[in-house]
Design a protein around this motif. Structure first.
Motif, mmCIF file in Angstrom:
data_model
loop_
_atom_site.group_PDB
_atom_site.id
_atom_site.type_symbol
_atom_site.label_atom_id
_atom_site.label_comp_id
_atom_site.label_asym_id
_atom_site.label_seq_id
_atom_site.Cartn_x
_atom_site.Cartn_y
_atom_site.Cartn_z
ATOM 1 N N PRO A 61 0.802 -1.223 0.000
ATOM 2 C CA PRO A 61 0.000 0.000 0.000
ATOM 3 C C PRO A 61 0.831 1.267 0.000
ATOM 4 O O PRO A 61 0.387 2.317 -0.479
ATOM 5 C CB PRO A 61 -0.827 -0.126 1.290
ATOM 6 N N ASP A 62 2.070 1.172 0.507
ATOM 7 C CA ASP A 62 2.939 2.344 0.536
ATOM 8 C C ASP A 62 3.286 2.839 -0.861
ATOM 9 O O ASP A 62 3.498 4.040 -1.072
ATOM 10 C CB ASP A 62 4.223 2.038 1.320
ATOM 11 N N GLU A 65 0.350 4.855 -1.967
ATOM 12 C CA GLU A 65 0.360 6.123 -1.230
ATOM 13 C C GLU A 65 1.406 7.071 -1.809
ATOM 14 O O GLU A 65 1.155 8.274 -1.975
ATOM 15 C CB GLU A 65 0.641 5.859 0.253
ATOM 16 N N ARG A 66 2.571 6.536 -2.110
ATOM 17 C CA ARG A 66 3.641 7.372 -2.672
ATOM 18 C C ARG A 66 3.212 7.963 -4.013
ATOM 19 O O ARG A 66 3.484 9.133 -4.300
ATOM 20 C CB ARG A 66 4.919 6.551 -2.825
ATOM 21 N N PHE A 68 0.072 8.643 -5.138
ATOM 22 C CA PHE A 68 -0.909 9.720 -4.976
ATOM 23 C C PHE A 68 -0.308 10.928 -4.246
ATOM 24 O O PHE A 68 -0.649 12.075 -4.546
ATOM 25 C CB PHE A 68 -2.152 9.193 -4.253
ATOM 26 N N ASN A 69 0.612 10.671 -3.298
ATOM 27 C CA ASN A 69 1.268 11.776 -2.592
ATOM 28 C C ASN A 69 2.046 12.680 -3.536
ATOM 29 O O ASN A 69 2.192 13.879 -3.280
ATOM 30 C CB ASN A 69 2.214 11.235 -1.511
ATOM 31 N N LYS A 73 -2.236 14.107 -3.145
ATOM 32 C CA LYS A 73 -3.480 13.367 -2.950
ATOM 33 C C LYS A 73 -3.211 12.143 -2.075
ATOM 34 O O LYS A 73 -2.056 11.790 -1.797
ATOM 35 C CB LYS A 73 -4.056 12.905 -4.292
ATOM 36 N N LYS A 74 -4.279 11.476 -1.673
ATOM 37 C CA LYS A 74 -4.190 10.225 -0.923
ATOM 38 C C LYS A 74 -5.116 9.204 -1.584
ATOM 39 O O LYS A 74 -6.126 9.603 -2.199
ATOM 40 C CB LYS A 74 -4.630 10.417 0.535
ATOM 41 N N PRO A 75 -4.808 7.912 -1.467
ATOM 42 C CA PRO A 75 -5.753 6.922 -1.993
ATOM 43 C C PRO A 75 -7.173 7.131 -1.467
ATOM 44 O O PRO A 75 -8.150 6.973 -2.200
ATOM 45 C CB PRO A 75 -5.161 5.586 -1.509
ATOM 46 N N SER A 76 -7.267 7.526 -0.192
ATOM 47 C CA SER A 76 -8.590 7.705 0.424
ATOM 48 C C SER A 76 -9.383 8.864 -0.187
ATOM 49 O O SER A 76 -10.588 8.980 0.042
ATOM 50 C CB SER A 76 -8.454 7.907 1.931
#
Length: 487
Positions: A61-62, A65-66, A68-69, A73-76
């Motif tokens: 998942p990291d 996250e990286r 979208f960051n 942004k974030k996955p959420s």
């Protein structure tokens, strides 16, 4: 006027590349041959059931996250993620299975029940795997595969022996219980090669499994594709579907655009996230980097025979992800890698996302996905598909102690011929090129064409390799190269 990029294909790597290039100021258009985007990660929707046609495992998942960051942004912001507990279960015989839960401490207890003292060995093994993960995912895999020196760092020099041993050797040196051995060798199958051909360094996949865990995006993996599509469009990317690319335009050794459905689309740069081998057939022979002989000699990850099945009842004794290792893996692996043929007794994997997610099947019903790994390039007929469905569904009924055949509402299949037809996949492979020692990093096909200026490649046949997280990384790597080399 902004520089323009035409991207062939709309899978994870293409969508990732489009986002990074748009952010860098390029005017980006994606061309997808199918009616819907996503490449291998499309959906099948039928009679109220929703199936992910391709990837069903959400690991690392990291890495998401990286990605979208990088766009603040974030996955959420786009989808809801749930950590699965149990992560998966593994059947070895009738009513005989091991459940892998959601933390290393719980997994250690399951190991200790199987083999006294194994929990201590497991924690030591995963500690080393985490160290490899930190080196690989935070550093090595974000290199573009241009030079051997990318692999030489103070940390990797200390780990040099791990590139010349194998996962199989390391696991079997520490663990004697054959059931635990199978579980520990399982994660590297995502890399597309046998444990006996996979360097020890790739134990970082075991940390991805036991250390980070298995997740599920609500409504399925296709939500990640939709998230990336939304992000791309927010950044100004134009996406065109039902566009069959017939040729890459090259003038004086420089790519100048593409021809799709008979129409020329000029651009300053062309990036292909389509099958690498197929992409080179869109070029005149003098402009191709790799010969047919080159591709034929490479070790490809397996293809798959997949079934998408709607059941009219809830199934028992299975989890969201369930592996069936009740037959000899080594014999099945020989039929994939050593002597390609349809396996007599295949291992198989089944996913029942409706165990977790109410959105993917009507109430009281079950969505089932069954997968058999196969050698690419085999004969693929309706009769063979039916034979193998009967093989695995009979075993499934026996192993899980339930009758399900009479409860099948429908089943759809997808196999080698479909991988070729839908994705122009070389020999119908499902996962790309295996990550063996001689097909790692700079030894994989290049992101940047050596023959044609301003032509680039991304995806599972180049760096870092097969899988969804590596595809996201591949998109970033190619975008970085475009901005570096395209002037």
């Amino acid at each position: 006027m902004n520089k323009t990029v035409n991207i062939i294909g709309s899978g994870f790597s293409s969508l990732a590349a489009s986002c990074y290039l748009a952010k860098a100021g390029y005017n980006v258009t994606i061309f997808e041959k199918n009616k819907t985007i996503g490449g291998r990660a499309r959906q099948l929707i039928k009679e109220g059931f929703t199936f992910d046609i391709g990837p069903t495992w959400y690991w690392m998942p990291d890495v998401f996250e990286r990605f979208f960051n990088d766009f603040n942004k974030k996955p959420s912001d786009y989808y809801t993620l749930e950590k699965l507990n149990p992560a998966y279960s593994v059947y070895f015989d009738k009513d005989d299975f091991i459940t892998i839960e959601d933390t290393l401490s719980k997994i250690s207890i399951a190991f200790e029940k199987e083999e006294s003292g194994s929990s201590i060995k497991l924690n030591k093994f995963i500690e080393e795997a985490k160290s490899n993960y930190d080196v690989a995912i935070k550093d090595l895999v974000y290199n573009p595969g241009i030079s051997p020196t990318e692999l030489i760092t103070p940390t990797t020099i200390k780990k040099i022996n791990q590139f010349f041993s194998t996962i199989k050797r390391d696991v079997r040196k520490e663990f004697k219980n054959p059931r635990l051995v199978k579980i520990l060798e399982f994660p590297v199958l995502f890399l597309g090669a046998k444990p006996s051909d996979t360097p020890s360094f790739y134990s970082f996949m075991n940390y991805a499994d036991f250390g980070l865990g298995t997740f599920h995006p609500k409504k399925g993996m296709y939500q990640v594709i939709l998230a990336m599509e939304n992000l791309a469009k927010e950044l100004g990317v134009n996406i065109k579907t039902e566009e069959t690319i017939e040729k890459i335009i090259v003038e004086n050794g420089v790519s100048k655009g593409i021809i799709s459905n008979g129409k020329a689309y000029k651009s300053d740069v062309v990036v292909s996230g389509a099958d690498y081998h197929h992409t080179e057939t869109l070029l005149e022979k003098p402009n191709r980097q790799y010969s047919e002989n080159y591709w034929n000699k490479k070790t490809f990850a397996p293809s798959s025979l997949l079934f998408y099945v709607g059941f009219d009842k809830k199934l028992k004794n299975v989890n969201h992800h369930t592996l069936f290792f009740d037959v000899d893996f080594d014999i099945h692996a020989q039929a994939i890698y050593d002597n390609p043929k349809w396996p007599d007794n295949p291992l198989f994997y089944a996913s029942f996302p409706s165990k977790t997610d109410k959105h993917v099947a009507p109430k009281g019903k079950e969505a089932g996905i069954f997968l058999i790994p196969l050698a690419p390039g085999l004969e693929d007929t309706p009769e063979l598909r039916e034979t193998y469905f009967n093989k695995i569904i009979n075993r499934f009924e026996n192993l899980t102690s339930q009758n399900v055949k009479e409860s099948i509402i429908f089943k759809e299949s997808f196999c080698i011929n479909d991988f070729i037809k839908d994705y122009n996949s070389y020999k119908g492979n499902a996962y790309g090129m295996a990550n063996t020692l001689m097909q790692t990093a700079f030894l994989r096909p290049k992101l940047k064409s050596k023959k044609v200026k301003n032509l680039f490649f991304t995806g599972q046949l180049t760096v870092p390799g097969p899988g969804v997280p590596p595809s996201l990384i591949s998109g970033k790597l190619v975008a970085d190269l475009v901005t570096k080399y395209h002037k």
